[in-house]
Design a protein around this motif. Structure first.
Motif, PDB file in Angstrom:
ATOM      1  N   PRO A   1       0.845  -1.200   0.028  1.00  0.00           N
ATOM      2  CA  PRO A   1      -0.107  -0.030  -0.050  1.00  0.00           C
ATOM      3  C   PRO A   1       0.787   1.319  -0.084  1.00  0.00           C
ATOM      4  O   PRO A   1       2.012   1.299   0.425  1.00  0.00           O
TER       5      PRO A   1
ATOM      6  N   ALA B   1      -6.669   1.465  -2.299  1.00  0.00           N
ATOM      7  CA  ALA B   1      -7.354   1.860  -1.186  1.00  0.00           C
ATOM      8  C   ALA B   1      -8.675   2.805  -1.481  1.00  0.00           C
ATOM      9  O   ALA B   1      -8.138   3.754  -2.543  1.00  0.00           O
TER      10      ALA B   1
ATOM     11  N   TYR C   1      -9.108   6.594  -5.365  1.00  0.00           N
ATOM     12  CA  TYR C   1      -7.996   5.613  -4.969  1.00  0.00           C
ATOM     13  C   TYR C   1      -6.917   5.840  -4.504  1.00  0.00           C
ATOM     14  O   TYR C   1      -6.285   7.103  -5.215  1.00  0.00           O
TER      15      TYR C   1
END
Length: 423
Positions: free
Chosen positions: A203, A247, A413
């Motif tokens: 991430p 995410a 995102y």
């Protein structure tokens, strides 16, 4: 080498600076350097190299060498000094609690003092030394057998190959290369079933922004900004562009990666194309009368992002003409900072402050929306200068509240770094 490293979880880690002290008033940072480090040519690494490196990086005088691309990061540095060969002192003009993170910026590799041309003179302190460069093909490296970190490097050498994504993927699967980072998410998903490979997914805080200029029509009308936010289905865009690997974003640069600061409950308008159409009509733009040229770089999933927006906003009566451009054209001087509507990729950062200062503050060098909001400026300054953690958290959450509710950004995102390596 950098003075300081950043871990994958965005924490500071020692490198050439083995430790540091911060004065109580937050204005002086004293770094203690590793002893016994040498450059690749055998000369000793000292504090003088650090002072020279960062004076070069903060240079804004065209008559005194090249103006650094990183100079904006170090405008707050009032003085850099070296009390002895293994100590460096940075004095700041005002408090900046994220200052040490700036020392890990990708520009901030420590160079040997008086290096004439860093673009062609590769004398560092790092674990590998440049052996040969074949332009357009590859660069080969050999291990630095005098590297200062015990047990490193573990490899005798490396080759970095230059090729497009398709050729690189074929080489990885064919065993010609060992590691490939950054690839289309669809290809990454396909590689997960390859028994010869291992995959990684990190991430990040990197993201794409769909942004509207608010210093001119129609973006200077809050009703238009609100309607366009209502006409956007962020989860659908994340699924289309990132295939669900990203995410979810909430229209601010502060995402889940910044777990101390992220607020998952900001007042984001719900997806409501019918309501957006009515709000646009109230603003004087009846069905089909609001038209945009949407400028988008031809890299990553950004063209797919643009296509999704064209479809979604079309349901609210907004007409989009997609203008796909070469990345160098989009980021040219008269490009991304000037166009009324564009999609911009923002790379991952270890803290949110840089993007806020440069991209959303009045007069920021990369303020592509041309936003000027006194309350937003106040909170950005507070987040960037307060030495109290709770005060900073509250400021970052207020910034998210302002942007999610009425800011001229769509951030659907935050993208990961995906890659694969031979087992």
């Amino acid at each position: 080498d950098y003075l300081i490293d950043i871990t994958p979880s965005a924490e500071l880690a020692p490198r050439l600076a083995q430790s540091w002290d911060i004065s109580k008033d937050g204005l002086q940072y004293t770094l203690h350097l590793v002893k016994g480090v040498t450059f690749h040519d055998g000369s000793a690494f000292t504090s003088a190299d650090v002072v020279w490196t960062f004076n070069r990086l903060r240079n804004t005088d065209k008559n005194n060498g090249i103006v650094s691309d990183a100079s904006a990061l170090f405008t707050n540095v009032a003085d850099i000094s070296a009390p002895d060969d293994l100590t460096v002192v940075f004095k700041l003009s005002k408090t900046e609690p994220d200052f040490l993170f700036n020392l890990s910026d990708n520009h901030a590799l420590v160079l040997k003092k008086d290096t004439k041309d860093p673009a062609t003179t590769f004398i560092g302190t790092g674990a590998f030394k440049v052996d040969k460069i074949t332009p357009g093909d590859r660069t080969t490296f050999v291990a630095n057998d005098k590297y200062w970190q015990p047990g490193l490097p573990r490899l005798a050498g490396m080759e970095h190959h230059y090729a497009d994504t398709s050729a690189s993927l074929a080489a990885l699967q064919g065993g010609q290369i060992d590691v490939l980072l950054r690839m289309p998410n669809a290809r990454f998903i396909a590689l997960q079933s390859d028994p010869t490979l291992q995959t990684v997914n990190f991430p990040t805080s990197g993201h794409d922004i769909l942004r509207l200029r608010v210093d001119q029509k129609p973006g200077n009308d809050p009703k238009v900004v609100q309607a366009l936010k209502m006409a956007t289905n962020r989860q659908e865009i994340n699924q289309i562009v990132q295939l669900g690997l990203g995410a979810d974003g909430r229209d601010t640069p502060i995402g889940p990666y910044f777990k101390d600061y992220f607020d998952p409950n900001t007042p984001l308008p719900a997806f409501d194309p019918a309501g957006a159409k009515k709000l646009l009509a109230d603003a004087g733009y009846p069905d089909g009368s609001l038209t945009f040229d949407l400028h988008v770089p031809n890299t990553g999933g950004r063209p797919d992002f643009a296509t999704a927006i064209k479809d979604q906003w079309g349901k609210a009566g907004v007409v989009i003409n997609i203008k796909v451009e070469d990345e160098t054209t989009y980021y040219a001087d008269k490009g991304w900072l000037e166009v009324p509507l564009g999609i911009t990729g923002w790379g991952a950062r270890s803290t949110p402050q840089q993007e806020l200062d440069f991209g959303l503050k009045t007069g920021g060098k990369w303020n592509e929306t041309h936003i000027s909001n006194p309350e937003l400026d106040k909170q950005i300054d507070l987040a960037g200068t307060s030495l109290d953690h709770d005060t900073r958290v509250a400021a970052y959450k207020q910034i998210q509240n302002l942007l999610s509710q009425s800011g001229p950004l769509i951030v659907p995102y935050f993208f990961p770094v995906v890659g694969a390596a031979s087992k």
